[in-house]
Write an enzyme that holds these catalytic residues in place. Sequence first.
Site, mmCIF file in Angstrom:
data_model
loop_
_atom_site.group_PDB
_atom_site.id
_atom_site.type_symbol
_atom_site.label_atom_id
_atom_site.label_comp_id
_atom_site.label_asym_id
_atom_site.label_seq_id
_atom_site.Cartn_x
_atom_site.Cartn_y
_atom_site.Cartn_z
ATOM 1 N N LYS A 98 -17.286 6.759 -3.870
ATOM 2 C CA LYS A 98 -16.925 5.910 -5.007
ATOM 3 C C LYS A 98 -17.554 4.524 -4.926
ATOM 4 O O LYS A 98 -18.082 4.012 -5.911
ATOM 5 C CB LYS A 98 -15.404 5.773 -5.102
ATOM 6 C CG LYS A 98 -14.701 7.018 -5.588
ATOM 7 C CD LYS A 98 -13.322 6.721 -6.169
ATOM 8 C CE LYS A 98 -12.323 6.313 -5.127
ATOM 9 N NZ LYS A 98 -10.943 6.202 -5.680
ATOM 10 N N LYS A 152 0.861 -1.180 0.000
ATOM 11 C CA LYS A 152 0.000 0.000 0.000
ATOM 12 C C LYS A 152 0.896 1.228 0.000
ATOM 13 O O LYS A 152 2.018 1.203 0.517
ATOM 14 C CB LYS A 152 -0.888 0.028 1.243
ATOM 15 C CG LYS A 152 -2.145 0.848 1.076
ATOM 16 C CD LYS A 152 -3.242 0.091 0.335
ATOM 17 C CE LYS A 152 -4.546 0.881 0.319
ATOM 18 N NZ LYS A 152 -5.647 0.100 -0.273
#
Length: 363
Positions: A194, A91
């Site tokens: 989203k 990440k």
Amino acid sequence: MTDVSGASADVLHTLFRSEQGGHEQVVLCQDRASGLKAVIALHSTALGPGLGGTRFYPYASEEEAVADALNLSRGMSYKNALAGLDHGGGKAVIIGDPEQIKTEALLLAYGRFVASLGGRYVTACDVGTYVADMDVVARECRWTTGRSPENGGAGDSSVLTAFGVFQGMRASAQHQWGDPSLRGRRIGVAGVGKVGHHLVEHLLKDGAEVVITDVRAESVTRITDRHPEVTVAADADALIRTEGLDIYAPCALGGALDDETVPALTASIVCGAANNQLAHPGVEKDLADRRILYAPDYVVNAGGVIQVADELHGFDFERCRAKAAKIFDTTLQIFARAKSDGVPPAAAADRIAEHRMAEAHRS
């Protein structure tokens, strides 16, 4: 998964403590010309190259950014393992307000840092980054997914993320009530950006009654303009206290389940898209003590990573959708393991993921 938040000057000690981190590599990135400050964390490459998105967020401190990168990358190791992907966990976080500092030059500089890892980390979208951003990053780095179809990518991964959460929610209903249908169930969705707004569409189509909230008024009106039957709560605090709520879906940032929210929850199931929903390890026991079924976030929100992983091999939406549909079976498997082992579902999910990673190390 043990939280490593609160990192300070002791962050290196935290990084190397296997019970909290055990990360393989953490890269601090800075490009003074563009203003880029970023952290790339690789937790594990046992199953393959680390895969995970890039979060662009105005952290209060660099230490907070590092802590988030460590937590998120570890979560990706577990998520990818449980999704059956040949990828480890990675990440990245870019420090700053994307609305203030995001530029083409900054994204290109970031792409160069990712490329310098030689494929050990594959990046994609996350909070604060979008398909158009990945198109820019990809100009400097071929290990970039979540690109637009025009640039050889799969496009918006939030579509399949929401679909996977919906499958996890159906599995939770099956386990809790003996029926996967959500018809007539009252479901609260916190965060309708989203992913959340796609999830709302699935829920309404299945006949659920939906209550929503979001810090952005425009996200709320996008839904209510199209679906006036949807109810709006003032904020997340009001949403979790909504009378008659059956399922609570945290779909914004992490830490939604803590010592204050869990006692106030009216829902008997928690299943949402947000990463790192448990504020600390004891929260899962608090949920179990209240007989609230928790569908581990890194299990049910894996639809997006399934999509971006497929992009590396020539994207096929129907193939990805079929893989994401298996989140239903995986979630039920975790609930069954939790019952047989006498542990909360998050602990059961950890055990299954850790077994797969350990087997990969041995092979």
